[in-house]
Structure formats: C-alpha cells, structure tokens
Design an enzyme around this catalytic site. Sequence first.
Site, PDB file in Angstrom:
ATOM      1  N   HIS A   1      19.562 -34.847 -12.565  1.00 62.27           N
ATOM      2  CA  HIS A   1      18.885 -35.458 -11.417  1.00 62.27           C
ATOM      3  C   HIS A   1      17.391 -35.166 -11.396  1.00 62.27           C
ATOM      4  CE1 HIS A   1      22.709 -36.726  -9.775  1.00 62.27           C
ATOM      5  NE2 HIS A   1      23.168 -35.515 -10.033  1.00 62.27           N
TER       6      HIS A   1
ATOM      7  N   TRP B   1      -2.999  -2.618  -1.534  1.00 61.44           N
ATOM      8  CA  TRP B   1      -2.547  -3.925  -2.018  1.00 61.44           C
ATOM      9  C   TRP B   1      -3.158  -4.935  -1.046  1.00 61.44           C
ATOM     10  CZ3 TRP B   1       0.932  -7.855  -0.301  1.00 61.44           C
ATOM     11  CH2 TRP B   1       1.391  -8.706  -1.315  1.00 61.44           C
TER      12      TRP B   1
ATOM     13  N   CYS C   1       0.818  -1.211   0.000  1.00 63.21           N
ATOM     14  CA  CYS C   1       0.000   0.000   0.000  1.00 63.21           C
ATOM     15  C   CYS C   1       0.852   1.262   0.000  1.00 63.21           C
ATOM     16  CB  CYS C   1      -0.854   0.030   1.264  1.00 63.21           C
ATOM     17  SG  CYS C   1      -1.787  -1.460   1.506  1.00 63.21           S
TER      18      CYS C   1
ATOM     19  N   GLU D   1      18.157 -15.841 -11.041  1.00 59.21           N
ATOM     20  CA  GLU D   1      17.681 -14.468 -11.240  1.00 59.21           C
ATOM     21  C   GLU D   1      17.010 -14.315 -12.614  1.00 59.21           C
ATOM     22  OE1 GLU D   1      17.047 -12.070  -9.506  1.00 59.21           O
ATOM     23  OE2 GLU D   1      17.127 -10.269 -10.723  1.00 59.21           O
TER      24      GLU D   1
ATOM     25  N   LYS E   1       6.471  -3.597  -4.928  1.00 58.54           N
ATOM     26  CA  LYS E   1       7.891  -3.225  -4.947  1.00 58.54           C
ATOM     27  C   LYS E   1       8.517  -3.401  -3.572  1.00 58.54           C
ATOM     28  CE  LYS E   1      11.666  -1.638  -6.698  1.00 58.54           C
ATOM     29  NZ  LYS E   1      12.411  -2.622  -7.509  1.00 58.54           N
TER      30      LYS E   1
ATOM     31  N   ARG F   1       4.748   0.572  -6.067  1.00 58.91           N
ATOM     32  CA  ARG F   1       4.671  -0.326  -4.912  1.00 58.91           C
ATOM     33  C   ARG F   1       3.669  -1.457  -5.148  1.00 58.91           C
ATOM     34  NH1 ARG F   1       6.647   2.202  -0.326  1.00 58.91           N
ATOM     35  NH2 ARG F   1       5.222   1.177   1.096  1.00 58.91           N
TER      36      ARG F   1
ATOM     37  N   GLU G   1       8.320 -13.132 -13.124  1.00 54.43           N
ATOM     38  CA  GLU G   1       7.709 -11.934 -12.538  1.00 54.43           C
ATOM     39  C   GLU G   1       6.955 -11.100 -13.555  1.00 54.43           C
ATOM     40  OE1 GLU G   1      11.254  -9.953 -10.747  1.00 54.43           O
ATOM     41  OE2 GLU G   1       9.849  -9.564  -9.120  1.00 54.43           O
TER      42      GLU G   1
ATOM     43  N   ASN H   1      -1.194   1.284   6.010  1.00 53.59           N
ATOM     44  CA  ASN H   1      -0.329   0.327   5.324  1.00 53.59           C
ATOM     45  C   ASN H   1       0.168  -0.644   6.388  1.00 53.59           C
ATOM     46  OD1 ASN H   1       1.690  -1.001   3.939  1.00 53.59           O
ATOM     47  ND2 ASN H   1       3.061   0.761   3.795  1.00 53.59           N
ATOM     48  N   GLY H   2       0.040  -1.959   6.145  1.00 54.08           N
ATOM     49  CA  GLY H   2       0.527  -2.928   7.131  1.00 54.08           C
ATOM     50  C   GLY H   2      -0.583  -3.889   7.516  1.00 54.08           C
TER      51      GLY H   2
ATOM     52  N   LYS I   1      13.192 -13.140 -13.073  1.00 54.48           N
ATOM     53  CA  LYS I   1      12.810 -11.979 -13.890  1.00 54.48           C
ATOM     54  C   LYS I   1      11.737 -12.368 -14.883  1.00 54.48           C
ATOM     55  CE  LYS I   1      13.952  -9.272 -12.137  1.00 54.48           C
ATOM     56  NZ  LYS I   1      14.783  -9.216 -10.973  1.00 54.48           N
TER      57      LYS I   1
END
Length: 609
Positions: free
Chosen positions: A505, A74, A2, A482, A604, A27, A489, A98-99, A486
């Site tokens: 394996h 969010w 948020c 990574e 974010k 965010r 995402e 927020n939280g 990427k």
Amino acid sequence: MCGIVGYIGQQEASPIIIDGLRRLEYRGYDSAGICTLNGGEPQIYRAEGKLVNLENILRETPATGTRGIGHTRWATHGRPSEINAHPHQASNIVVVHNGIIENYLKLKERLKASGHTFKSETDTEIIAHLVEEHYRQCGDFEKAVRLALAEAEGAYAVAILCQDEPDKLIAAKQGAPLVIGQGQGEYFVASDIPALLSHTREMIFLEDGEIAIFTPDEMRITDMAGGLLTKESKTITWSPLMAEKGGYKHFMLKEIYEQPRAIADTIAGRLKSDEGDVYLEDLDIDDEQLAGLEKIFIIACGTSWHAGLVGKFYIEKLARVPVEIDIASEFRYRDPIVNDKSLTILISQSGETADTLAGLREAKGKGGKAVCICNVVDSSIARESDGVIYTHAGPEIGVASTKAFTTQLVALYLLAIKLGRVRGLLSADDCRKKVESLVALPRQLEKSLELDDEIEKIARDYMNARDFLYLGRGNQYPIALEGALKLKEISYIHAEGYPAGEMKHGPIALIDETLPVVVLVPRNATYDKVVSNMEEVCARGGKVIAVASGDEDELRDKVSALIQVPETTEDLMPILTSVPMQLLAYHIAVLKGTDVDQPRNLAKSVTVE
Ligand code: AGP
C-alpha cells in the site's frame, strides 16, 4: 536529559562531582559545568561539549572547596553553548537545574523590570535571579529558595548554593528526579543512583514538592511550606560494577549480552510451577479486580511502546481483555475513556519519562487503577502507580534500550498469564507449559547471541545503505518497528518499520537494489504470508535480510542474508528476534563510528514533555 550532582562534606567536592557527572553521561548532554565554594567568590567553570572539555579547564584552574554543584546540560531553552551551560549565577546565588520552567518568560520580564540583567538564554537563570531577589529582601537562603520556587511553574530538580551561607546546600524536586546519598559527615544529591554508588548505598528519594536542606552534619527534608518531613532511606543493592562496562566496548553491547541473565532475574521467584500460576509480588491489585476488568490501556514511549504493542497480543490472546495502546504523549491529551473497570499499564525503563508519568496521572485522575512495568526501583512512575512489576534488568546505561525491552516483554507475558488464570481462561496446565517456555528462554537467548559474528559480517555488507525497511506481521510487527528505531537511533540511517502486509500500500515503491529489507519470518501462523511479501521484495531487486527460526534452509536461496534464531513458542519469539535487531544496529553504528552509547540529540531519560 540534564544531570545534577551536588556535594557537601569534608572532601574536595570537584572530583566527586566530575565522577558523578561522568556516571550520568548516559542521560545525554551537550555541555557541562561546576561550581565550588571555598570561602570566597563561587568558583564557576563551564564548557561546551563533552565532560573532558570541562576537565581540561579544571586541570588549569582547579575548582576548590568542600561544597559544590555540577551539571550536564541537554539543551531545551537556548542552544548548546558555554554561556547557556549551568551553573547559572545571580550575584551570591548559584543554581543547577534539570527540567523546564514554563512561566520563565513572564518571570523574566518581571525581573528585568526590577533591574535584573541576564547573560544566558536559559530558563534556569531565572531561578538564580528569583532566589537572589528574595534573599536580598529576607536575608535567609532557605526562605528565599522557598519563595522563589513558589513562583516557578513547570518541572524541575534544582541544587542551589549561596555564597553568603556556604555551609548550606539546598535541593528541591518537582517533576524531575533527585536522589540523596547519605555518607558519614557528608551528603550527596544526584539525578540518578549510579552517580552516587561509589560513595554510598544509603539513599533517599525526594518526592515532588520536597526540599532538602543540607549542612555537612545534618539534613532536613521539608515540604514547600517548610513543614518537616520524615523519610526513610533505602539501601541500594546495585554494585558500582553493575553500572560499568565490564570489558565490553560499549554499554549497549554489554547490555545486549546481559539479556539471558536479565530475563532469568525477571522470571526468578515469579513462577509457581506446582500450582500452575505466576506470582507478581508488587502488583497490589486483587484477583477479583483483575477478573472484573473490561478494558486495559497500555501507555508508553519509544521502545517501551513497542513492548506494549507486543503486550497487546499477549493480553488479548491469553486473557481476552480488549487492549488499547497509546503513545503517552497522545494519551495524555486525548481525553481517554478511563473508568474503574479499566486498568492502565504504564511501561517505562527509567520510570521518569515525563509523558508516561503524565499519562499515569491522567488515568488515575479519571478513577482508573494503574500499574507499571518499570526497571528503576522507586522511580516516580513506580511510586505513583497502584502496583508495579519490576523488570530486573539492572541499570541500563546505553541510550538505546535493549535488555529493558526484552525484560518488559517477559513482564508483560507474566502479567498476561496471571490475567488469563484469574479470568479462568488458562488452566494450571496451560500455565505450566507457558512457564516451561519462559524457563528455557535464557538458554535460547545465549544461542541467539552466538549469531553475533555472523551479524557483524552482514552489517559490513549493508553499512553504507541510505535507508532500511523492516517488515513483520502479528507480534513480529512491533519487532520490525523496534529494529528500525534501534538502527536510526545509533547509526543515523533512515529506517522504517512496517506491517509486512501493508507494504503493497505504499512502501513497495521504495524497493530497488539499494534498499536492504529486514524481514522477520519466524515459523508462525502468518509464515506463508510473510514469505510471499518477501518474494515481492526479491522480485523488485530488494536485498532481503531474513530473520527466521530453526532450520529454514529453503529460504537461503531466496534471500541475500539469513539469520536463524533458535525455536521457541510463537508468543516468546519476539524476544529472540529482538537480538539480531539490536546486534545489526549496534555493528552498523560501530562501523560508521557513531557515539553508540550516547547518540546525538538523544537522552536516556526524557524528563521533559
Ligand atoms: C529506546 O532505545 C529509546 N532511547 C527511547 O525510545 C525510550 O525507550 C523512551 O524514551 C522511553 O523511555 P522509558 O522506557 O525510560 O520510559
């Protein structure tokens, strides 16, 4: 996560709040809302989806007044919807938050029993009702906020208005970020600096347990009990332009292209070529302590964790200290064996990641020293660590981390050199050579960026694949992870990173002519081994996209696509091979038409557990 923006002053609050919320879009959010006060009832407007939906409502029915609070939500408690969007109101009290309020169910039961009714599924609405209840009993807005927050457990940043005391805005922080902007006869609050940069550069960072009470002419900051605190403001040097797209189609692309500059800035002033040493200005741990370390922990999440995996290679190779690396959400609950001979390194772009912050507190609570590698000055992790190595990447807005990652690798390398020097394992001459390789890096990155068009063509060929596999060995294995992160995402294609030697394996069963396999195969100690793994893929019809260094034309006949980054040392090669990983994911996402800078479901700055 948020975003909060609040304003009290002489100007119309609504445009300032909407502009601030737009700058916090990075965010991640699923709905937005605003409340302004103009002498009467609070004017509250909310909309599901992007900010533009809220703006359309405000065009029809403007929110007027010179005090206001706004929010991008969010979802945590309750689905994304207009009814769950903030602000939330209980009679004369309006709140954005927020939280997470962890004891909200208990509080809700109590409030319901005393006659409160709730409209949303959120934990935030509890705060509005708590403040309202206390206000009814004591008739003092400030006191009511204090009493309400004393009952709330969990993490929050809040901004609160009261219809009956319209000349006051109250903000408080406990575990989620909140920054105050100081203007002339006006004050701003926001979840992050970019929201305020076009109004002021004078900022104060609230700490946990602090409450700020604003009128247009005055601000007081107190602790939760009401004790007055004195806090210094800081002048932020980022220009608003630094947080804009600057002509690029997406923030992510801009940030990929900023890497040569970001790395040059991260190195600047830290190389002492004459003495053959490096200088880390805010490390704040003396050489004797560094020399006596018996163990290093690296703690981080996501991309920053991948940087940590490379950092383990750097530190163990150059300083011969054993390194344990953990994902922060695991570290914090596994009762790690930390003591005063250990150093914990937290890596975080935002400096606000809840799990990493908890990892820091866990390590310090056990008596260990902790330093962080961080991109945001004065963020919570930076403030609470014993020392900091700032990555000077500049603001990173795209949700997918790019320049923050490569600058983290540079910071880890600088730290590894420093440790190698104080522990007597690197001579001044060894250090000078490493410094030279670092100095050459920005130019080599520019060369890597010239691969952009070539990589876009490869992206066109493979954009419709359902899955991708990324393979690497040694310090290229984290780059495989990574690259896969990427891609998933931002393009929503399933991708997995694997150590190349581990393929046989299990993952080898996946290989057929529909599976693109990105193989990181720069010249290094395991080159021949990786080439063999690549042959195993080719033999089963897999489509290999090889990322090699220098002139590797012999590979060309074996693979479906060959990307050749410039030569550098084995240590710094992960920084160069990261660039094709970023560009490949970026172009596939653009071709698929996804929201590159704000991919679905992601935030974010992950300030909840
Ligand atoms: C990176 O592309 C991700 N969006 C994510 O994994 C991120 O790296 C992670 O959330 C950690 O964030 P931090 O570096 O701000 O702590």
